[in-house]
Design an enzyme around this catalytic site. Structure first.
Site, PDB file in Angstrom:
ATOM      1  CG  HIS A  94      -0.511   0.129   2.517  1.00  0.00           C
ATOM      2  ND1 HIS A  94      -0.471   1.324   3.168  1.00  0.00           N
ATOM      3  CD2 HIS A  94      -0.034  -0.789   3.406  1.00  0.00           C
ATOM      4  CE1 HIS A  94      -0.015   1.147   4.404  1.00  0.00           C
ATOM      5  NE2 HIS A  94       0.265  -0.124   4.563  1.00  0.00           N
ATOM      6  CG  ASP A 104       2.585   0.587   7.924  1.00  0.00           C
ATOM      7  OD1 ASP A 104       2.253   0.410   6.740  1.00  0.00           O
ATOM      8  OD2 ASP A 104       1.804   0.406   8.872  1.00  0.00           O
ATOM      9  CD  GLU A 141      -2.971  -1.715   5.217  1.00  0.00           C
ATOM     10  OE1 GLU A 141      -2.902  -2.812   5.770  1.00  0.00           O
ATOM     11  OE2 GLU A 141      -2.635  -0.659   5.796  1.00  0.00           O
ATOM     12  CD  GLU A 150     -13.884   0.662  -2.358  1.00  0.00           C
ATOM     13  OE1 GLU A 150     -13.647   1.386  -3.339  1.00  0.00           O
ATOM     14  OE2 GLU A 150     -14.330   1.076  -1.286  1.00  0.00           O
ATOM     15  CD  GLU A 153     -16.020  -5.233  -2.275  1.00  0.00           C
ATOM     16  OE1 GLU A 153     -16.156  -4.049  -2.627  1.00  0.00           O
ATOM     17  OE2 GLU A 153     -16.133  -5.611  -1.100  1.00  0.00           O
ATOM     18  CG  ASP A 170       2.020  -3.016   4.989  1.00  0.00           C
ATOM     19  OD1 ASP A 170       2.633  -1.957   5.154  1.00  0.00           O
ATOM     20  OD2 ASP A 170       0.808  -3.133   5.271  1.00  0.00           O
ATOM     21  CE1 TYR A 269       2.377  -0.981  11.945  1.00  0.00           C
ATOM     22  CE2 TYR A 269       0.906  -1.146  13.827  1.00  0.00           C
ATOM     23  CZ  TYR A 269       1.167  -1.356  12.489  1.00  0.00           C
ATOM     24  OH  TYR A 269       0.219  -1.946  11.703  1.00  0.00           O
ATOM     25  CG  HIS A 270       0.287   2.593  12.447  1.00  0.00           C
ATOM     26  ND1 HIS A 270      -0.815   1.812  12.677  1.00  0.00           N
ATOM     27  CD2 HIS A 270       0.717   2.269  11.207  1.00  0.00           C
ATOM     28  CE1 HIS A 270      -1.040   1.035  11.627  1.00  0.00           C
ATOM     29  NE2 HIS A 270      -0.123   1.292  10.724  1.00  0.00           N
ATOM     30  CB  SER A 342     -19.311 -40.321  13.192  1.00  0.00           C
ATOM     31  OG  SER A 342     -18.189 -40.811  12.497  1.00  0.00           O
ATOM     32  CG  ASP A 381      -5.716 -24.621 -15.868  1.00  0.00           C
ATOM     33  OD1 ASP A 381      -5.030 -23.594 -15.668  1.00  0.00           O
ATOM     34  OD2 ASP A 381      -6.329 -24.837 -16.931  1.00  0.00           O
ATOM     35  CG  HIS A 404      -9.503 -19.737   2.490  1.00  0.00           C
ATOM     36  ND1 HIS A 404      -9.239 -20.897   3.159  1.00  0.00           N
ATOM     37  CD2 HIS A 404      -8.691 -19.733   1.397  1.00  0.00           C
ATOM     38  CE1 HIS A 404      -8.284 -21.565   2.509  1.00  0.00           C
ATOM     39  NE2 HIS A 404      -7.940 -20.880   1.435  1.00  0.00           N
ATOM     40  CE1 TYR A 412     -16.017 -17.490  21.607  1.00  0.00           C
ATOM     41  CE2 TYR A 412     -16.756 -18.282  19.468  1.00  0.00           C
ATOM     42  CZ  TYR A 412     -17.030 -17.701  20.697  1.00  0.00           C
ATOM     43  OH  TYR A 412     -18.302 -17.333  20.986  1.00  0.00           O
TER      44      TYR A 412
HETATM   45 ZN   LIG Z   1       0.892  -0.934   6.330  1.00  0.00          ZN
END
Ligand SMILES: [Zn+2]
Length: 469
Positions: A94, A104, A141, A150, A153, A170, A269-270, A342, A381, A404, A412
């Site tokens: 990103h 980052d 991101e 997107e 999508e 990243d 970080y950030h 079972s 394939d 997935h 959990y």
């Molecule tokens: Zn990042």
């Protein structure tokens, strides 16, 4: 749709605060102690509130979050493949950052640009990859992976049909101690091989290649000869829609400090301190480790783009599924038995996948270098379809956008199939009381679903026009 109509947006206002403010606020809370697994690492008693220890005190939190409409831009570069232009190896990182983003995401962006520069030079000498290479710089991101989601999508159908793998970097260089890798099981062997080709850029007693240093510093087990640790995909960066929506194999790579669960990040970080000065003066002054990450990332991309037979492994995937089954059986086998459910069908699907994986690899090893391109395409394939077959188009229970059946993390913490693991945890300790009938029904459904999908995966590897059809 109006914002208020969305059932996906969080309704509790949230605002990041610093250590000093957190100590002040949390340290003065009253109410019952929170359970140990929900406590943080500050040196205070963590309490639920809502009262403060000194009753007269009140906290007013002003949340300065504005909602506005913004245009975002994904930037996509393409090197068209020579022989299989309709097969894509996608590299992504990103571009948006919370502040200056020197770690980052810009350490990753520097590597991505360096790879395109090097491959561009090869192209001026007439080189082209066998398959198409795509280089994507994602936007937005940090706000929720909007750029990559997107894009998936919009182009999900094409990507599901054509993408061979997605390789994400990243935070390329956070620290220069070891590699932290996440991967779909099918790409783990490729990653280990690629790491053997990359020299470690400074001298150390831990080894001369990235693989040696990584194995030494992040071994999978306490055995010193064990291979380096590679985690399964998490939910943290732009690879998520590829793996969880459409089942494309992914890798996610970063150089980090010694990695543990209590110290998962580096402290800046950030923050506003992620500056060029930080990289140049402290983390990687000569940018040697940025070069290492570029070499690794490009090496992986070229292996996937150039190999006649795709370097996608089947038996390591079957082993992972077997481990998930074993965890369930060892921990809850007697519970299933007590409820007269079972596990035989699931066990049989897991075994079928293992056998199909081994048989498939045997077939591949008998192929010659000059394999007919149509024959190679047939096997490739099948390798691509293996990951797709884990995708449940209806999505996981209570999380329809996660599709997935193996690599969407559970609600959990468990080490088994996510939706079935969640159903098991929802059963609590007593599985046979009459009040549990609905939950038990849900558990049986999840057992059927995961059995069905693992068997479908095994079927994708079967010899065409033989046992299955
Ligand atoms: Zn990042």
């Amino acid at each position: 749709m109006d914002q208020s109509e969305s059932n996906q947006l969080p309704t509790i206002p949230a605002h990041p605060i610093g250590y000093t403010d957190a100590m002040e606020l949390l340290g003065h809370m009253d109410g019952p102690l929170v359970p140990s697994y929900r406590r943080g690492l500050l040196d205070i008693d963590y309490r639920f509130g809502p009262e403060m220890l000194t009753p007269a005190r009140k906290v007013r939190l002003e949340v300065n979050v504005e909602t506005e409409r913004r245009t975002i831009h994904n930037v996509v570069g393409i090197i068209r493949g020579r022989e299989e232009p309709d097969r894509y190896v996608v590299l992504g990182n990103h571009r948006d950052a919370w502040n200056l983003g020197a770690v980052d995401p810009n350490s990753g962006t520097a590597c991505l640009l360096e790879i395109t520069r090097a491959l561009g030079e090869m192209m001026t000498r007439g080189w082209r990859p066998r398959r198409t290479l795509m280089f994507v710089s994602w936007d937005a991101e940090e706000h929720g992976m909007h750029g990559s989601y997107e894009w998936i999508e919009e182009f999900g159908k094409i990507m599901s049909d054509r993408a061979v793998a997605y390789l994400n970097v990243d935070n390329a260089v956070r620290e220069v101690y070891t590699l932290r890798a996440r991967a779909t099981p099918s790409l783990k062997p490729l990653l280990r091989e690629a790491a053997k080709m990359v020299p470690w850029p400074v001298s150390t007693q831990d080894g001369e290649t990235l693989y040696e240093v990584w194995s030494k510093r992040s071994p999978q087990t306490s055995d010193p000869d064990s291979p380096p640790e590679i985690d399964l995909p998490a939910s943290a960066s732009d690879y998520v829609p590829f793996v969880r929506r459409i089942g494309v194999p992914i890798l996610d790579l970063a150089l980090v400090h010694r990695y543990t669960y209590t110290y998962p990040n580096y402290p800046l970080y950030h923050t506003a301190y992620e500056t060029f000065h930080l990289q140049k003066s402290h983390i990687d002054p000569d940018f040697k480790f940025h070069r290492l990450m570029s070499q690794l990332w490009a090496g992986l991309a070229l292996s996937l783009a150039e190999a006649t037979i795709l370097p996608i492994d089947t038996s390591e995937y079957a082993d992972t599924v077997r481990e998930m089954y074993d965890w369930l059986e060892n921990g809850y086998g007697s519970k299933f038995e007590g409820a007269t459910i079972s596990l035989d069908a699931l066990e049989s699907a897991v075994s079928n996948f293992s056998q199909a994986a081994v048989a498939f690899e045997e077939k591949l090893s008998s192929l010659q270098d000059d394999t007919d391109p149509l024959v190679a395409r047939m096997y490739n394939d099948q390798l691509m379809q293996m990951e797709r077959a884990f995708i449940d188009p209806l999505g996981l229970l209570y999380r329809r956008l996660n599709r997935h059946t193996i690599l969407s993390s559970g609600l959990y913490p468990t080490e088994t199939f996510p939706a079935l693991g969640d159903a098991v945890r929802r059963m609590g300790s007593d599985w046979t009381s009459p009040g549990k009938a609905d939950k038990l029904k849900e558990l049986k459904e999840q057992l059927s679903i995961i059995t069905f999908f693992i068997q479908s995966v095994a079927n994708t590897l079967a010899k065409p026009a033989s046992t299955v059809f």
